[in-house]
Structures are given as C-alpha cells and as structure tokens.
Design a protein around this motif. Sequence first.
Motif, PDB file in Angstrom:
ATOM      1  N   UNK A   1      -4.478  -3.439 -37.498  1.00 36.14           N
ATOM      2  CA  UNK A   1      -4.541  -3.124 -36.073  1.00 36.14           C
ATOM      3  C   UNK A   1      -4.672  -1.619 -35.896  1.00 36.14           C
ATOM      4  N   UNK A   2      -5.276  -1.217 -34.808  1.00 36.76           N
ATOM      5  CA  UNK A   2      -5.491   0.193 -34.523  1.00 36.76           C
ATOM      6  C   UNK A   2      -4.940   0.469 -33.131  1.00 36.76           C
ATOM      7  N   UNK A   3      -3.941   1.344 -33.066  1.00 36.55           N
ATOM      8  CA  UNK A   3      -3.309   1.646 -31.783  1.00 36.55           C
ATOM      9  C   UNK A   3      -4.353   2.144 -30.785  1.00 36.55           C
ATOM     10  N   UNK A   4      -4.143   1.807 -29.513  1.00 38.66           N
ATOM     11  CA  UNK A   4      -5.112   2.156 -28.486  1.00 38.66           C
ATOM     12  C   UNK A   4      -5.356   3.665 -28.416  1.00 38.66           C
ATOM     13  N   UNK A   5      -4.306   4.446 -28.629  1.00 42.89           N
ATOM     14  CA  UNK A   5      -4.437   5.901 -28.549  1.00 42.89           C
ATOM     15  C   UNK A   5      -4.450   6.546 -29.936  1.00 42.89           C
ATOM     16  N   UNK A   6      -4.891   5.793 -30.942  1.00 36.31           N
ATOM     17  CA  UNK A   6      -4.877   6.307 -32.318  1.00 36.31           C
ATOM     18  C   UNK A   6      -5.714   7.577 -32.427  1.00 36.31           C
ATOM     19  N   UNK A   7      -5.229   8.508 -33.215  1.00 34.77           N
ATOM     20  CA  UNK A   7      -5.967   9.736 -33.505  1.00 34.77           C
ATOM     21  C   UNK A   7      -6.898   9.457 -34.688  1.00 34.77           C
ATOM     22  N   UNK A   8      -8.184   9.706 -34.503  1.00 36.23           N
ATOM     23  CA  UNK A   8      -9.183   9.479 -35.549  1.00 36.23           C
ATOM     24  C   UNK A   8      -9.832  10.819 -35.872  1.00 36.23           C
ATOM     25  N   UNK A   9      -9.422  11.418 -36.990  1.00 39.94           N
ATOM     26  CA  UNK A   9      -9.886  12.753 -37.359  1.00 39.94           C
ATOM     27  C   UNK A   9     -11.012  12.697 -38.385  1.00 39.94           C
ATOM     28  N   UNK A  10     -11.919  13.670 -38.273  1.00 40.23           N
ATOM     29  CA  UNK A  10     -13.010  13.799 -39.240  1.00 40.23           C
ATOM     30  C   UNK A  10     -13.162  15.253 -39.630  1.00 40.23           C
ATOM     31  N   UNK A  11     -13.159  15.526 -40.938  1.00 40.47           N
ATOM     32  CA  UNK A  11     -13.462  16.859 -41.426  1.00 40.47           C
ATOM     33  C   UNK A  11     -14.974  17.029 -41.505  1.00 40.47           C
ATOM     34  N   UNK A  12     -15.451  18.232 -41.162  1.00 44.81           N
ATOM     35  CA  UNK A  12     -16.894  18.458 -41.109  1.00 44.81           C
ATOM     36  C   UNK A  12     -17.256  19.832 -41.636  1.00 44.81           C
TER      37      UNK A  12
ATOM     38  N   UNK B   1     -16.122   6.386 -32.984  1.00 46.68           N
ATOM     39  CA  UNK B   1     -14.670   6.321 -32.817  1.00 46.68           C
ATOM     40  C   UNK B   1     -13.923   7.596 -33.144  1.00 46.68           C
ATOM     41  N   UNK B   2     -14.627   8.660 -33.572  1.00 48.81           N
ATOM     42  CA  UNK B   2     -13.954   9.909 -33.903  1.00 48.81           C
ATOM     43  C   UNK B   2     -13.411  10.549 -32.624  1.00 48.81           C
ATOM     44  N   UNK B   3     -12.124  10.911 -32.636  1.00 43.00           N
ATOM     45  CA  UNK B   3     -11.505  11.549 -31.466  1.00 43.00           C
ATOM     46  C   UNK B   3     -11.119  12.997 -31.728  1.00 43.00           C
ATOM     47  N   UNK B   4     -10.971  13.366 -33.013  1.00 45.98           N
ATOM     48  CA  UNK B   4     -10.547  14.725 -33.368  1.00 45.98           C
ATOM     49  C   UNK B   4     -11.493  15.272 -34.416  1.00 45.98           C
ATOM     50  N   UNK B   5     -12.115  16.416 -34.117  1.00 49.90           N
ATOM     51  CA  UNK B   5     -13.163  16.978 -34.954  1.00 49.90           C
ATOM     52  C   UNK B   5     -12.657  18.267 -35.584  1.00 49.90           C
ATOM     53  N   UNK B   6     -12.588  18.288 -36.919  1.00 52.42           N
ATOM     54  CA  UNK B   6     -12.044  19.437 -37.640  1.00 52.42           C
ATOM     55  C   UNK B   6     -13.140  20.072 -38.490  1.00 52.42           C
ATOM     56  N   UNK B   7     -13.475  21.334 -38.198  1.00 53.01           N
ATOM     57  CA  UNK B   7     -14.599  21.983 -38.861  1.00 53.01           C
ATOM     58  C   UNK B   7     -14.127  23.012 -39.884  1.00 53.01           C
ATOM     59  N   UNK B   8     -14.601  22.865 -41.112  1.00 55.47           N
ATOM     60  CA  UNK B   8     -14.267  23.802 -42.175  1.00 55.47           C
ATOM     61  C   UNK B   8     -15.156  25.025 -42.125  1.00 55.47           C
ATOM     62  N   UNK B   9     -14.803  25.962 -41.268  1.00 58.95           N
ATOM     63  CA  UNK B   9     -15.587  27.188 -41.107  1.00 58.95           C
ATOM     64  C   UNK B   9     -15.283  28.161 -42.243  1.00 58.95           C
ATOM     65  N   UNK B  10     -14.004  28.340 -42.558  1.00 61.91           N
ATOM     66  CA  UNK B  10     -13.454  29.181 -43.641  1.00 61.91           C
ATOM     67  C   UNK B  10     -13.564  30.676 -43.376  1.00 61.91           C
TER      68      UNK B  10
END
Length: 394
Positions: free
Chosen positions: A95-106, A123-132
């Motif tokens: 099951x996946x909670x309705x407000x689940x956080x779905x993160x993706x590294x990019x 379905x991605x809700x949180x976008x994390x960018x590896x700028x460095x």
Amino acid sequence: MSERLDASIADSLGVYVHWPFCLSICPYCDFNVHVFKNVDQDSWLKAYAAEIQHLGNLTDYAHPVTSVFFGGGTPSLVRPDILEGVLNEIASVWGLAQNAEISLEANPVGLDRPLLEDLKRAGITRFSMGVQSLDDEALSFLGRTHNAADAISAFALARDLFEYTSLDLIYSRPDQTVAAWAAELTTALALAPDHLSAYQLTIEQGTNFGKLHQAGRLTLPDEDVQIGLYDITQSLCHDVGLVTYEVSNHARPGHESRHNIQCWQGAPYIGIGPGAHGRIDIGGQRHASIGIKQPAAWLASTSDISVGHGLASLECLSNEEVFEERLMFGLRLVDGVSFSDIFKNTTAPDGALGPAKIDFLVGAGLLEDRRDRLVATRSGRLVLDRLVAELLIA
C-alpha cells in the motif's frame, strides 16, 4: 518538529530503490554505481517487481509505505513508465499512503520540461538534484559532466513543477577558502531551493580521489578551515530560512526529507536493488538486508525461479545493535534522540549512556541533556563519530 514530519515513527515505512547506473563515475564516489550502457529497463522493472514481491512475503506491515526514495546512481536516467511501474508494485504489496513522499535523485544533464512533466505524472513528488557545485572549474575537478549554467536552468524548470525541491552541494574541496564557498553558496541559495544538502568532501578508499590522496597529490583543507566552511554554511542557510535539521541538511519548515528523517529515527525501510541496504521487521525483530552488489548478478538472481530474489544477506540484528544504530543516526538530527524511543525494543550495551559519561560530555560542550532527549551540540556534531563512540563505552 515540522508538521510534515510525524513525531512518532510507529506508522512510518520507507522503501529505497537503488538504480546502479550513471553516465560516468565521479572520482569521489564510492557508491555502488556502474556506467550506463546497454541497459534493458523492462528487465529491470521485472526484477524490481520480483524483489518487491519477495520482501512483501517476508514482511507483514499493518500500515502503508509513507516514503519511497529512488537513489543511485542516476535514477533520472530511468524511463518514467518504469518508475511508475515500480510504484504500482509497491502499492500492490504494502500500500502507498495518500500523502507519501516520492523522491527522485537527478543529474542536471538531459533534463528538459517534457521529461520533468513525465516524472511528475509518474508519481514523483520530491525532486533532488545533484548539482555539487556552481563553479565550472570545481565541477570539472569533481568529474561532473554539466556546467553551472546547465544546473541553474534545470533547477529552475524543476522548481516550476515540483512542490518539493532539493539541491546537493559538495564543499571543503582542496584549496577552497571560506570566502569562495560563501560566494558559491550564496549563488545556490538565490535559486530558492526548499531543501539543501551540503556535504563536506570526504576521501574514500578505492576511488580515484582516494588514490590521488594516497599519492600525496590531493589534500583537503585543514581542520580550522573545515570548521569555518561548516559554520558559514549554517549561517547563510539560516539567513534565508533554511533551518538546519541534520548535520548536512537544511530545509524550509515542512520541506525536510521525510524518508531520511524516518531512517534516522529508526523506522523500518525496505531496500530494493543491487547493493541496497534495508532495515525490516520480521517476526517482531529488526533485520538488516543487503542486495547482491553486482547489477548483472542481482538481475539474474531475481529472475532465477529457484531463487526469486536478489538478497545477498538477511541478518537478524541484536537488540544492542539496534540500540547503537538508533543512537548513531538519531544524534545526526538537531533535535537529537528521545530516551523513550531509543530504549524501545532495544538493549543498551553494558555501560552505554552512563550518567557520569553524559555529564562529562555535557560539561565539555558536546551534548545537551534535555530531560527525555539527548542532543549533540554544534561542537558535538563536528565530531559525531567520536561522540557516539564515547557514549557507547563504559
């Protein structure tokens, strides 16, 4: 504690999905990553699904998944329909909670608006960018294949589409001064990220940087400069409303990484993919899982009907081991650890957290004892590994 973060971990359940491929391997990286070429992504979806089904059969959680983190590697190389397929499998098993956080590294390379829109629809809700870095010379040194302009443009697109965005930066590079880092960080903060992960460069054995360091050809700033770099990071983030909530992480209230918070607080998380680590509960006991490291071997094992999964090991942790992990990770958080939480279903090693030891470390300015909470001070977080070791010995 932010409204976005539940003070209780009782109903938290995370899933980490490891994608082990990058376009190139950075010289500082010791993660389980491999060069992206000739990858049949449909086969990977089948393998992820098999692993999810196997771990679903091992576990029996009464509550749904509250966070999914696609890490790597470079998960933005994964087709959006594959990501959506993985999320559907997770939802069907736990099951996946309705407000689940779905993160993706990019990685900034190859990102455009159509791709980002497809990722959001998947379905991605949180976008994390590896700028460095936002310094082109530093990016070349770090082996990155993008430049500062690429990163700024890609991040602007992501901010337009995603409610939660994050930047990753690496500092404490050779010959870096506090003034130069302050200027670079100010440029990054002007992009208005909701979340910033700022990591000091570390030299890992087996990496190209590790070999250069061993040969005396790469030297990091001395300890005083590193402390100055850390302090200016905290100060500049605070000035723009990014609150420090963990040693290396800063966020606007409500934009903290829920997945990481859950892990640091001791909630279970399920590891999927080559070399992925997990902490799962089976029969009321915490277990540590590790996936087979080599991608080809992991893929073959999940498709082998006589095996049906890609786990290299599944070990029941002792109550003492669980205690040590909760202490070590909990003290990374600015809010520290709760005594009532850390002792729940665990056993402290003999002599650990002795009152005399705690009093000594409080007197040394490394700890704060706040009734039910143990909190590392700013000075304590700078020497966290040593601090935890001191707390664990009699």
